[in-house]
Design a protein around this motif. Structure first.
Motif, PDB file in Angstrom:
ATOM      1  N   ASN A   9     151.501   5.252   2.447  1.00 17.88           N
ATOM      2  CA  ASN A   9     150.782   4.380   1.724  1.00 17.88           C
ATOM      3  C   ASN A   9     149.006   4.576   2.445  1.00 17.88           C
ATOM      4  O   ASN A   9     148.688   4.948   3.617  1.00 17.88           O
ATOM      5  N   ARG A  10     148.184   4.133   1.797  1.00 16.84           N
ATOM      6  CA  ARG A  10     146.721   4.050   2.188  1.00 16.84           C
ATOM      7  C   ARG A  10     146.385   3.610   3.394  1.00 16.84           C
ATOM      8  O   ARG A  10     145.897   3.982   4.211  1.00 16.84           O
ATOM      9  N   LEU A  14     145.077   5.384   6.838  1.00 16.16           N
ATOM     10  CA  LEU A  14     143.947   4.968   7.903  1.00 16.16           C
ATOM     11  C   LEU A  14     144.349   4.622   9.200  1.00 16.16           C
ATOM     12  O   LEU A  14     143.803   5.142  10.193  1.00 16.16           O
ATOM     13  N   PHE A  15     145.555   4.050   9.326  1.00 21.86           N
ATOM     14  CA  PHE A  15     145.943   3.756  10.666  1.00 21.86           C
ATOM     15  C   PHE A  15     146.390   5.213  11.506  1.00 21.86           C
ATOM     16  O   PHE A  15     145.864   5.318  12.657  1.00 21.86           O
ATOM     17  N   LEU A  16     146.862   6.023  10.874  1.00 26.87           N
ATOM     18  CA  LEU A  16     147.282   7.254  11.443  1.00 26.87           C
ATOM     19  C   LEU A  16     145.928   7.979  11.756  1.00 26.87           C
ATOM     20  O   LEU A  16     145.750   8.795  12.859  1.00 26.87           O
ATOM     21  N   ALA A  17     144.982   8.233  10.924  1.00 23.39           N
ATOM     22  CA  ALA A  17     143.622   8.769  10.889  1.00 23.39           C
ATOM     23  C   ALA A  17     143.110   8.183  12.220  1.00 23.39           C
ATOM     24  O   ALA A  17     142.251   8.912  12.915  1.00 23.39           O
ATOM     25  N   GLN A  32     144.423  13.205   7.324  1.00 25.51           N
ATOM     26  CA  GLN A  32     145.049  12.170   6.615  1.00 25.51           C
ATOM     27  C   GLN A  32     144.090  11.364   5.853  1.00 25.51           C
ATOM     28  O   GLN A  32     144.438  10.943   4.681  1.00 25.51           O
ATOM     29  N   ILE A  33     142.748  11.692   5.785  1.00 26.04           N
ATOM     30  CA  ILE A  33     141.861  11.300   4.881  1.00 26.04           C
ATOM     31  C   ILE A  33     141.861  12.103   3.526  1.00 26.04           C
ATOM     32  O   ILE A  33     141.767  11.630   2.411  1.00 26.04           O
ATOM     33  N   LYS A  34     142.232  13.565   3.986  1.00 28.30           N
ATOM     34  CA  LYS A  34     142.661  14.229   2.741  1.00 28.30           C
ATOM     35  C   LYS A  34     143.739  13.795   1.733  1.00 28.30           C
ATOM     36  O   LYS A  34     143.630  13.699   0.668  1.00 28.30           O
ATOM     37  N   ASN A  39     145.937  11.436  -3.050  1.00 25.32           N
ATOM     38  CA  ASN A  39     146.874  10.715  -3.527  1.00 25.32           C
ATOM     39  C   ASN A  39     146.428   9.214  -3.807  1.00 25.32           C
ATOM     40  O   ASN A  39     147.191   8.729  -4.638  1.00 25.32           O
ATOM     41  N   PHE A  40     145.225   8.915  -3.460  1.00 24.41           N
ATOM     42  CA  PHE A  40     144.822   7.405  -3.917  1.00 24.41           C
ATOM     43  C   PHE A  40     143.441   7.469  -4.609  1.00 24.41           C
ATOM     44  O   PHE A  40     143.498   7.182  -5.734  1.00 24.41           O
ATOM     45  N   ASN A  41     142.219   7.746  -3.958  1.00 30.85           N
ATOM     46  CA  ASN A  41     140.930   7.806  -4.481  1.00 30.85           C
ATOM     47  C   ASN A  41     140.124   8.564  -3.575  1.00 30.85           C
ATOM     48  O   ASN A  41     139.903   8.310  -2.469  1.00 30.85           O
TER      49      ASN A  41
END
Length: 253
Positions: A9-10, A14-17, A32-34, A39-41
């Protein structure tokens, strides 16, 4: 037992990035940001946007520094002009071409992301200025090392992005805003390094510096992180102004 999620999930992205950034695995940050964008916004949070910006900056800085080293070695090899060194010169140029391709691919990747997804989704004001500045920055990097046939085209694209960003910044951001100041800093570097016009660079940098100082005088402000960022950029603008002024004076003598 909770089922395994194939797509994080988003918050997990963010945590992984953030984790990848701590580990200096900047390609993983971009990945991860891609995922967030796809997938989200495409309207990123400040944290997501910051991670993406820092990742691309670190990736390109390493490649730009590598290119400069190889370019210097190549010039040194040419100056020696020995027949025995022709094989080494060929190897040097092959490595330089490899770095140039990697750098071109990275710069075009972020410009594509900006044009197709980030800029269309950007809110007017600071966010739009930030992304337009990024576009100008990465076209500037392309212009720095491109061959003559592409250099002018990339320089023109960089100039257009910077002009759009600066026009928007002047109408939406305060003179002391760090994004507006950062734009002025990079735009002035463009005029100095790419257009080879220290006069235009000094004019832009001095105008931004004076406007910011004028906004500080006689006003109350809180020394928070935003103000510290602004003061750091003001110092960089001042350093460049001194350096370029000395340069112009030396050239006129």
């Amino acid at each position: 037992m909770a089922p395994f999620q194939t797509t994080p999930n988003r918050a997990q992205c963010l945590f992984l990035a953030d984790l990848a950034g701590e580990a200096e695995r900047y390609h993983d940050v971009v990945e991860q940001i891609k995922i967030v964008i796809s997938n989200f916004n495409a309207q990123l949070t400040i944290d997501e946007r910051s991670l993406l910006s820092i990742a691309y900056k670190n990736i390109t800085n390493d490649l730009r520094n590598g290119w400069r080293v190889i370019d210097s070695v190549e010039k040194l090899q040419i100056a020696r002009s020995s027949t025995s060194g022709s094989g080494q010169l060929s190897l040097i140029r092959r490595q330089r071409d490899r770095v140039e391709k990697e750098l071109t691919d990275v710069c075009k990747d972020i410009v594509f992301l900006l044009d197709r997804q980030l800029l269309p989704a950007a809110r007017p004001g600071e966010e739009a200025v930030f992304y337009s500045k990024m576009k100008g920055d990465y076209y500037r990097y392309l212009a720095e090392f491109a061959h003559k046939k592409d250099r002018d085209r990339y320089a023109d694209l960089s100039l257009s992005a910077y002009k759009l960003a600066y026009k928007h910044a002047l109408s939406t951001l305060e003179p002391l805003h760090p994004t507006r100041l950062g734009l002025a800093l990079n735009f002035s570097v463009f005029y100095h390094d790419v257009r080879k016009s220290p006069e235009r660079a000094c004019h832009l940098a001095k105008s931004a510096f004076d406007d910011a100082i004028m906004s500080i005088e006689g006003s109350e402000f809180v020394m928070d992180q935003t103000m510290r960022d602004s003061l750091t950029i003001l110092q960089l603008l001042r350093d460049d102004l001194i350096l370029w002024s000395v340069e112009m004076q030396a050239n006129s003598e």
